[in-house]
Write a protein that holds these residues in place. Structure first.
Motif, PDB file in Angstrom:
ATOM      1  N   ASP B 240       0.844  -1.188   0.000  1.00  0.00           N
ATOM      2  CA  ASP B 240       0.000   0.000   0.000  1.00  0.00           C
ATOM      3  C   ASP B 240       0.881   1.241   0.000  1.00  0.00           C
ATOM      4  OD1 ASP B 240      -2.726  -1.086   0.270  1.00  0.00           O
ATOM      5  OD2 ASP B 240      -1.876  -1.977   2.080  1.00  0.00           O
ATOM      6  N   GLN B 242       0.685   3.696   2.038  1.00  0.00           N
ATOM      7  CA  GLN B 242       0.783   4.348   3.347  1.00  0.00           C
ATOM      8  C   GLN B 242       2.188   4.397   3.929  1.00  0.00           C
ATOM      9  OE1 GLN B 242      -1.873   2.654   2.459  1.00  0.00           O
ATOM     10  NE2 GLN B 242      -3.665   3.756   3.158  1.00  0.00           N
ATOM     11  N   LEU B 296      -4.431   0.195   7.774  1.00  0.00           N
ATOM     12  CA  LEU B 296      -3.878   1.265   6.949  1.00  0.00           C
ATOM     13  C   LEU B 296      -3.466   2.467   7.797  1.00  0.00           C
ATOM     14  CD1 LEU B 296      -6.184   1.055   3.812  1.00  0.00           C
ATOM     15  CD2 LEU B 296      -3.991  -0.038   4.249  1.00  0.00           C
ATOM     16  N   ARG B 297      -4.284   2.780   8.794  1.00  0.00           N
ATOM     17  CA  ARG B 297      -3.916   3.910   9.666  1.00  0.00           C
ATOM     18  C   ARG B 297      -2.677   3.571  10.490  1.00  0.00           C
ATOM     19  NH1 ARG B 297      -7.664   5.728  13.631  1.00  0.00           N
ATOM     20  NH2 ARG B 297      -8.595   3.675  13.531  1.00  0.00           N
ATOM     21  N   ARG B 299      -0.346   1.726   9.503  1.00  0.00           N
ATOM     22  CA  ARG B 299       0.801   1.807   8.602  1.00  0.00           C
ATOM     23  C   ARG B 299       1.261   3.241   8.412  1.00  0.00           C
ATOM     24  NH1 ARG B 299      -1.144  -2.879   4.376  1.00  0.00           N
ATOM     25  NH2 ARG B 299      -0.599  -4.580   5.772  1.00  0.00           N
ATOM     26  N   LEU B 300       0.327   4.159   8.388  1.00  0.00           N
ATOM     27  CA  LEU B 300       0.708   5.576   8.303  1.00  0.00           C
ATOM     28  C   LEU B 300       1.568   5.948   9.501  1.00  0.00           C
ATOM     29  CD1 LEU B 300      -2.486   7.510   7.114  1.00  0.00           C
ATOM     30  CD2 LEU B 300      -0.277   7.319   5.950  1.00  0.00           C
TER      31      LEU B 300
END
Lengths: 177, 369, 494
Positions: B240, B242, B296-297, B299-300
């Protein structure tokens, strides 16, 4: 150096005294842990654990004399709860949930002796003298006490047959780790 | 029809991507940068590459056999080869053979199999091995060479290459080629009190940095080729955006900020992004699925943490480069991130409590016409 | 007029495989030699049989009546003789039998009553509910929840929007698509009847964009009623999930444990709308449905209108039989459908019978989880399937519940994308079952505890009473003795 020895000794003595006092003043009569354990136990007094009932078993657990895996009807779920309550690490890998069993009367063999009726801890057997007895499945704990006393071996413990409603998905078996 | 009756839960159709396929795609994305590295640093680089990868494969097979499982199945997922590949890319290209062997063994056996094999390791095995090598063998891990392209006259031949890798004997005419990396050079010069512009003079040329024609580890120098590989993985939805975006973005932001504050002491974002292992780290190392968060968050957050740590280590730490350390440190907090950063569940608020329903249901404003 | 749509989280795009059946009209299926009509084809209590073995039944005759508040009656799909009322293989993944009424058709297919058309709009909403209940209509999308119960909710909570689910997001299935294309007028009539029955102000018929013909046909048929609106929604699995359809159309989410009625909504399938049309307008019970018979292992994939109770074997036979041995035989679509025994019958909730080849299933060997997070991204509910599965694997059910196990809708999106081929859905099914089993065991244990205590109290009371009785008797005896002695003394005294 002497001062240190004196001070430490004095501290030790006074703290010990306070502790001794507290132990006397705040002594707990009953063992609350045993009560909590008993509340978790199945409570059918079946005696499969080797103790005469759930209360003695709970007390033995509280004293640390019995293993959390002692209760076959409670199975793995109970063992987990007990381990959590008592704060012990228990190896539950060996604890298999016993196949739930129900007592059933073989009507050809029953002589209506009332022995099983008296032995049943949950009054799950109904019947009268010289009448064929019958087991109420919803009241039967599957403890097997009736089988032990039946003179004609007409009481049988049979595994509960799954139906579409009670069938559960098996745990997936994974080959490689 | 025998297995029709056995209870099998759905779904009864599946997407095509498998674990082995994913690893293969990542390796494919690494090919351009690797070929460039081999061309740039010659035969010794190829030797080291082969040694490291075979060590990893052998170590994996051995460990799995000891565990009583099938070696073929374990090797089939390609994860051991990928670990070796990534490790090789971060090593000095002319390092002796035993660096590859020790690193490969450590990466696979201690970095991965000790934890229980693929999917179980807390730290990125390749980075773990690299850090262990750096601490245990600082000389070998910091001896860099200036580029010696295969096609250039005077670069070591095949036999000379074997000698460099396996006996450590460097031909005399090549003795003078050792060089510092850009980041190492900057650290030394800034430490001495040299002004940044002077320190960069003759060392940093953005176009050169993009292509990677400079001293550095085997294949992490070419920012452009790594970036292309990373973009390929994004297009194929293997990774992704991110983690790379957050990591590079944080690093660039911090570098620009500090460069603005003290332009003669702190290098700008370009220097930071195009040098060392940042590109490789952002697209290939930090995105390792096993050791990065699964949301995903998360990963950010993870990427931003990596970027921050890389900057802090490079600018204020003892080592000139900090990608490996930064990734390992963020690996350690991945379980924490996964515990606290969870997606919001349908019908619940972010704390997991059921949403409340407005007292009176009413139709939307729109009316069908 | 355009309705604003809302995005749902996650979701997947499985290959559709709809073409082989979508392009062909619905065909009838020949009468089978035997019909096995299960008494339980719905969520809730099973129906109670009202016919005897050997009895002659007519088409549409009631053979099992509903029991309890959540149940549905069952009707004879054709005329014939009841041969047995006994357990028979059920369309259930366990392969366990359920009680079925077996009917041997006489071939005459004679209705119990002549068709009589009534104007549904002259009926009260309550009467519509009663007719739907009497017709034995259940949710035909697969969940098989009694429709009348849902419609009845409208009498307690005001409903403003009726949502008609024409999503059909499962691959292979085209039965709703064909129904909408071929019987659009009837479907719209059913929708209008339900609008009347719920007193809702509008109906939204949501159809995935991959069914343009169905959208066109329904739009044309819906012109007669301005309250009915056909909405084109994105093709994304699991769009047909009730929760996600509500979110797509209204932007609102259904909190756990709440019903759509709490939001003023009610959701029905298009096939249910068609069944309502037949039941309320013509008084015909639900005795047949359209089934997609498909899958790569089948020789002639078709949509068939099938009598309830038709054995799967007969259905497969009338579709040309198998071209190759199927690796899995499913009821429903490949995402949420269940593996079923081959002699099980078609029931009211059977949307498809799919025979898949090994290549179509495309499942690799299960490998270790690499924590890639694809399942997290795919989950339409916002769960972390990998975390739940790892906990269930270690039998840590509380941990799995903490991660939202009870919010899982078993859509299978996670297992679909899993590159390690981990049977995530089966892990969740297992854990959900285990939690139910534990709850049941706990409830039983509570009952047993109470019974044991009562018995103990009774035994003690009996012992006490016995002791008291003994004491009383003793006292009486002693009193008598004393009296005797006193009498004797008096006698001697005098």
């Amino acid at each position: 150096m002497y001062a240190a020895i004196v001070v430490l000794t004095a501290m030790g003595l006074s703290l010990g005294f306070v502790l001794g006092l507290a132990a006397r003043l705040f002594r707990v009569e009953a063992d609350p842990v045993a009560e909590k354990i008993e509340a978790l136990m199945p409570g059918s007094q079946c005696g499969q654990c080797g103790y005469p009932g759930c209360k003695p078993a709970a007390e033995a657990l509280a004293r640390g004399e019995a293993s959390v895996t002692l209760c076959p009807p409670g199975g793995r779920a109970l063992a987990e709860e007990l381990a959590q309550l008592l704060g012990v690490q228990a190896d539950l890998s060996g604890v298999k949930d016993a196949v739930p069993m129900l007592a059933r009367v073989d009507e050809d063999l029953c002589i209506g002796c009332l022995k099983c009726l008296r032995a049943c801890p949950t009054d799950a057997v109904i019947g009268a003298a010289k009448q064929i007895h019958c087991v109420l499945p919803e009241a039967c704990s599957g403890c097997g006490k009736c089988v032990d006393v039946c003179p004609t071996e007409c009481m049988q413990m049979l595994p509960i047959e799954p139906t579409v409603r009670t069938w559960r998905w098996p745990k997936p078996v994974l080959a490689a780790a | 029809m025998s297995d029709v009756y056995s209870p099998v839960a759905g779904p009864h159709t599946h997407a095509t991507a498998g674990v082995g396929g994913i690893m293969l795609q990542v390796m494919l994305a690494l090919v351009p940068a690797t070929l460039f590295g081999i061309w740039l640093y010659g035969w010794p680089a190829l030797n080291l590459f082969v040694v490291t990868l075979s060590t990893c494969a052998i170590a994996e097979a051995l460990s799995v056999r000891i565990g009583g499982r099938s070696a073929a199945a374990a090797l089939g997922d390609g994860s051991a080869l990928l670990t070796g590949w990534l490790l090789a890319m971060t090593l000095p290209p002319w390092a002796p053979w035993w660096i590859g062997v020790v690193g490969g063994l450590f990466a696979v056996m201690v970095g991965k199999q000790v934890f229980g094999g693929i999917g179980q390791n807390l730290f990125n095995p390749a980075m773990l091995a690299r850090v262990v090598l750096l601490i245990a063998f600082p000389l070998e891990l910091t001896t860099w060479i200036a580029p010696q392209p295969l096609t250039q006259t005077g670069s070591p031949g095949f036999v000379e290459g074997l000698a460099i890798t396996f006996t450590g004997v460097t031909p005399e005419r090549l003795d003078a080629v050792s060089s510092a990396t850009l980041l190492g050079h900057l650290k030394t010069e800034i430490g001495r009190g040299t002004q940044l512009t002077a320190a960069l003079d003759g060392w940093y040329e953005p176009s050169q940095a993009w292509f990677g024609h400079m001293a550095g580890s085997f294949a992490e120098t070419s920012a452009l080729l790594i970036l292309l590989g990373g973009l390929y993985l994004m297009v194929r939805r293997i990774i992704d955006w991110q983690i790379p975006a957050a990591m590079l973005g944080t690093l660039a932001l911090l570098a620009s900020l500090m460069h603005m504050i003290a332009p003669e002491r702190y290098a700008d974002a370009g220097v930071h992004l195009l040098s060392g292992g940042v590109m490789l780290g952002a697209f290939f190392i930090a995105t390792d699925p096993v050791t990065s968060p699964s949301t995903l968050r998360g990963r950010l957050l993870f990427g931003a943490g990596c970027g921050l740590l890389v900057y802090v280590i490079r600018s204020f730490g003892g080592y000139p480069e900090g990608v490996a350390f930064a990734v390992l440190l963020m690996n350690a907090v991945t379980p924490l991130i996964d515990h606290y950063v969870r997606p919001r569940i349908y019908g619940r608020d972010i704390h997991g409590r059921p949403r409340t329903i407005a007292s009176k249901p009413k139709p939307d404003a729109e009316k069908p016409s | 007029m355009i309705l604003r749509l809302f995005r749902i989280r996650g979701g997947v795009h499985p290959p559709e495989h709809k073409h082989p059946t979508a392009s062909r009209p619905i065909e009838a299926c020949p009468l089978p030699a035997r019909l096995y009509v299960p008494l339980q084809q719905h969520i809730g209590a099973p129906a109670e049989p009202v016919v005897q073995v050997g009895e002659k039944v007519l088409k549409g005759q009631l053979i099992g009546h509903a029991q309890g508040p959540v149940s549905a009656p069952v009707h004879a799909p054709t005329s014939g003789t009841v041969t047995t009322i006994a357990p028979h293989a059920a369309p259930h993944p366990s392969g366990l039998p359920v009680v079925c009424v077996t009917i041997e058709p006489d071939g005459e297919d004679r209705w119990e009553s002549a068709p009589a058309e009534t104007d549904p709009f002259l009926l009260t909403p309550r009467e519509i509910g009663e007719r739907v209940a009497a017709a034995g209509i259940v949710g035909m999308g697969g969940a098989a929840f009694p429709s009348a119960v849902k419609l009845g909710a409208a009498t307690r909570t005001p409903i403003h929007t009726l949502i008609i689910n024409g999503g059909e997001c499962e691959p292979y299935l085209t039965c709703d698509d064909r129904l909408m294309r071929e019987r659009a007028v009837e479907v719209i009539d059913g929708v209008r009847i339900m609008l009347h029955g719920t007193q809702a102000t509008r109906a939204l018929i949501a159809i995935e964009e991959n069914k343009p013909s169905a959208i066109r046909e329904l739009k044309r048929a819906a012109r007669i009623d301005e309250r009915v609106m056909v909405v084109r929604i994105p093709a994304l699995y699991p769009m047909g999930s009730e929760k996600h359809m509500i979110q797509t159309l209204t932007g609102r989410e259904l909190p756990p444990g709440r019903l759509p009625a709490d939001l003023g909504l009610i959701v029905h399938n298009v096939a249910t709308a068609f069944a309502v049309h037949r039941a309320v307008r013509f008084g015909r019970p639900l005795i047949s449905r359209i089934v997609t018979v498909g899958g790569g292992a089948l020789r002639e994939p078709r949509n068939r209108e099938v009598l309830i109770g038709t054995p799967i074997e007969d259905l497969v036979e009338c579709c040309g039989g198998f071209a190759e041995e199927p690796a899995r035989l499913l009821m429903g679509g490949p995402m949420m459908g269940q593996v079923i025994p081959w002699n099980a019958p078609v029931v009211k909730g059977t949307s498809g019978v799919i025979a898949l080849t090994r290549e179509e299933i495309h499942i690799g060997e299960t490998r270790a989880c690499i924590r890639c997070g694809r399942c997290v991204s795919a989950c339409p509910v916002g769960l972390m399937p990998l975390e739940m599965a790892s906990r269930i694997r270690a039998d840590q059910f509380d941990g799995a519940v903490d991660h939202g196990l009870n919010d899982c809708i078993s859509c299978g999106s996670c297992a679909f994308v899993c590159p390690a081929s981990i049977p995530l859905v089966q892990f969740f099914n297992f854990a959900k079952g285990e939690l139910v089993a534990r709850k049941t065991a706990q409830d039983k244990s509570q009952v047993l505890k109470l019974m044991a205590e009562q018995r103990q109290a009774r035994l003690e009371r009996e012992a006490r009473e016995k002791a008291e009785a003994a004491a009383r008797k003793k006292a009486e005896r002693e009193a008598a003795k004393r009296a005797e002695q006193e009498a004797a003394a008096r006698e001697t005294g005098t």
